[in-house]
Write an enzyme that holds these catalytic residues in place. Structure first.
Site, mmCIF file in Angstrom:
data_model
loop_
_atom_site.group_PDB
_atom_site.id
_atom_site.type_symbol
_atom_site.label_atom_id
_atom_site.label_comp_id
_atom_site.label_asym_id
_atom_site.label_seq_id
_atom_site.Cartn_x
_atom_site.Cartn_y
_atom_site.Cartn_z
ATOM 1 N N ARG A 1 0.315 10.073 13.950
ATOM 2 C CA ARG A 1 1.421 9.536 13.157
ATOM 3 C C ARG A 1 2.291 8.657 14.043
ATOM 4 O O ARG A 1 2.121 8.577 15.241
ATOM 5 C CB ARG A 1 2.277 10.691 12.587
ATOM 6 C CG ARG A 1 1.580 11.559 11.549
ATOM 7 C CD ARG A 1 1.447 10.892 10.198
ATOM 8 N NE ARG A 1 2.649 10.201 9.766
ATOM 9 C CZ ARG A 1 3.717 10.800 9.242
ATOM 10 N NH1 ARG A 1 3.740 12.096 9.064
ATOM 11 N NH2 ARG A 1 4.771 10.095 8.874
ATOM 12 N N ARG B 1 1.252 4.728 18.142
ATOM 13 C CA ARG B 1 -0.187 5.029 18.044
ATOM 14 C C ARG B 1 -0.964 4.387 19.194
ATOM 15 O O ARG B 1 -1.870 4.993 19.759
ATOM 16 C CB ARG B 1 -0.735 4.549 16.700
ATOM 17 C CG ARG B 1 -0.128 5.301 15.536
ATOM 18 C CD ARG B 1 -0.699 4.843 14.218
ATOM 19 N NE ARG B 1 0.174 5.232 13.122
ATOM 20 C CZ ARG B 1 -0.216 5.364 11.876
ATOM 21 N NH1 ARG B 1 -1.476 5.132 11.549
ATOM 22 N NH2 ARG B 1 0.634 5.715 10.926
ATOM 23 N N LYS C 1 0.820 -1.222 0.000
ATOM 24 C CA LYS C 1 0.000 0.000 0.000
ATOM 25 C C LYS C 1 0.856 1.277 0.000
ATOM 26 O O LYS C 1 0.337 2.355 -0.265
ATOM 27 C CB LYS C 1 -0.980 0.001 1.177
ATOM 28 C CG LYS C 1 -0.353 0.117 2.550
ATOM 29 C CD LYS C 1 -1.439 0.195 3.602
ATOM 30 C CE LYS C 1 -0.842 0.414 4.994
ATOM 31 N NZ LYS C 1 -1.861 0.635 6.008
ATOM 32 N N ASP C 2 2.154 1.154 0.292
ATOM 33 C CA ASP C 2 3.033 2.333 0.252
ATOM 34 C C ASP C 2 3.561 2.627 -1.150
ATOM 35 O O ASP C 2 4.166 3.683 -1.376
ATOM 36 C CB ASP C 2 4.245 2.145 1.196
ATOM 37 C CG ASP C 2 3.848 2.169 2.662
ATOM 38 O OD1 ASP C 2 2.773 2.732 2.972
ATOM 39 O OD2 ASP C 2 4.589 1.618 3.494
ATOM 40 N N CYS D 1 -0.496 7.380 -2.638
ATOM 41 C CA CYS D 1 -1.188 6.461 -1.729
ATOM 42 C C CYS D 1 -1.990 7.223 -0.685
ATOM 43 O O CYS D 1 -2.624 6.614 0.158
ATOM 44 C CB CYS D 1 -0.174 5.585 -0.996
ATOM 45 S SG CYS D 1 1.283 5.240 -1.951
ATOM 46 N N ARG E 1 -8.317 8.429 3.439
ATOM 47 C CA ARG E 1 -9.217 7.330 3.049
ATOM 48 C C ARG E 1 -10.019 6.849 4.251
ATOM 49 O O ARG E 1 -11.244 6.686 4.181
ATOM 50 C CB ARG E 1 -8.377 6.172 2.475
ATOM 51 C CG ARG E 1 -9.155 4.884 2.229
ATOM 52 C CD ARG E 1 -8.202 3.751 1.874
ATOM 53 N NE ARG E 1 -7.309 3.391 2.958
ATOM 54 C CZ ARG E 1 -7.639 2.624 4.000
ATOM 55 N NH1 ARG E 1 -8.847 2.121 4.104
ATOM 56 N NH2 ARG E 1 -6.754 2.342 4.944
ATOM 57 N N ARG E 2 -9.331 6.621 5.370
ATOM 58 C CA ARG E 2 -10.030 6.159 6.578
ATOM 59 C C ARG E 2 -10.922 7.266 7.138
ATOM 60 O O ARG E 2 -12.059 7.022 7.528
ATOM 61 C CB ARG E 2 -9.011 5.713 7.634
ATOM 62 C CG ARG E 2 -8.339 4.386 7.303
ATOM 63 C CD ARG E 2 -7.223 4.071 8.278
ATOM 64 N NE ARG E 2 -6.611 2.774 7.985
ATOM 65 C CZ ARG E 2 -5.347 2.475 8.272
ATOM 66 N NH1 ARG E 2 -4.556 3.364 8.841
ATOM 67 N NH2 ARG E 2 -4.864 1.276 7.985
#
Length: 312
Positions: free
Chosen positions: A151, A157, A85-86, A244, A133-134
């Site tokens: 981040r 996190r 995904k990166d 992305c 996106r989220r």
């Protein structure tokens, strides 16, 4: 005289997750080439260096891979392991993805301090994610929640959640699974609630196209099903000239020859969500057709506004 041993340097990001993923790939490759010496090369990327700005604001594509790709092109490493995904839709000339690994569960998941799922969180709860996106999909479903950027690596996190800075955070299930942290998950978010990032759950093993012996070896760990699914998803992303970090999501399922692709483009505030499905045998064609559908519905207008906001 004994024969010389080939030393292979494998490039990766410095995070615990990246190193775990890279060790997994190295172990698979070592099974085919036990005589080679395998060495991990940890590389600091721009995305890991700048932690006080949301990803979309840093700008540019390939925030977590550019430095690694440069090392590959310059011959300082022999191959690289990335979270699929990166990888931006376009790749530098001379480099190829030689393998897509078997895919872990690509879904996102919610981790909350109280054990409440996405639909049960009290109004006004603060959810942490740096992904547009989220954010878009959370706010589309729960406009009464507040989404704030978070981040750092997975541990950072989770620590911020524990410290009470957020009521919940959203993370990829695949990463938590690889780190052995699945017991932290409150809710695995269904594809109805949240479509994943393009390629989420799969790893990309990249090398120089001209490096025949390494290329041949890496191909042995390629998963044809995962590769076909990811090809469809990346063709969809590519049609939007996408990095992305745009609010673009896609997930493809492969059944026999057929690819079934769900795709989404949404405004970051969640007020406009374009979502549709396309299927067919040619992965790239399916991705392009679905993108064209969403472009006709107004996807470009949404993404242009996002790009303009980022450039401000």
């Amino acid at each position: 005289m004994g024969k010389s041993v080939k030393t292979v340097s494998v490039g990766t990001r410095q995070s615990a997750l990246a190193q775990t993923q890279t060790r997994w790939v190295m172990d698979r490759l070592r099974e085919f080439q036990p005589d080679w010496e395998w060495r991990m090369e940890k590389i600091l990327t721009k995305g890991d260096r700048i932690l006080d700005v949301t990803l979309s604001k840093i700008g540019g594509k390939g925030l977590f891979i550019k430095e690694i790709e440069r090392a590959l092109l310059e011959g300082r490493i022999d191959l690289a392991v990335h979270s699929m995904k990166d990888l931006p839709a376009e790749m530098p000339e001379g480099l190829v993805v030689a393998a897509v690994t078997p895919r872990e569960d690509p879904r996102d998941c919610l981790i909350s301090r109280t054990g409440a799922g996405l639909d049960e969180l009290p109004a006004g709860s603060v959810v942490g994610t740096s992904s547009l996106r989220r954010q878009a999909q959370i706010l589309a479903r729960r406009p009464d929640l507040e989404v704030k950027p978070v981040r750092g690596n997975v541990d950072t996190r989770l620590r911020k959640l524990e410290e009470g800075r957020f009521d919940a955070v959203v993370l990829a299930r695949a990463g938590l699974s690889r780190l052995g942290l699945e017991d932290q998950i409150t809710e695995v978010l269904s594809f109805d609630k949240m479509l994943p990032a393009v390629g989420q759950g799969a790893l990309a093993v990249q090398c120089r196209g001209e490096d025949a012996s390494v290329l041949r070896l890496i191909r042995k760990i390629n998963d044809p099903h995962a590769e076909k699914a990811v090809r469809a998803e990346r063709a969809f992303l590519h049609a939007f000239e996408g990095g992305c970090h745009l609010p673009v999501a896609a997930y493809a399922q492969v059944e026999g020859e057929k690819v079934c692709l769900d795709g989404l483009v949404a405004s970051p505030d969640g007020r406009r969500v374009l979502r549709d499905r396309e299927e067919g045998n040619d992965a790239e064609a399916v991705g392009r057709r679905l993108a064209e559908k969403l472009l006709r519905l107004g996807a470009e207008e949404i993404l242009s506004a996002v790009r303009a906001e980022v450039e401000r």
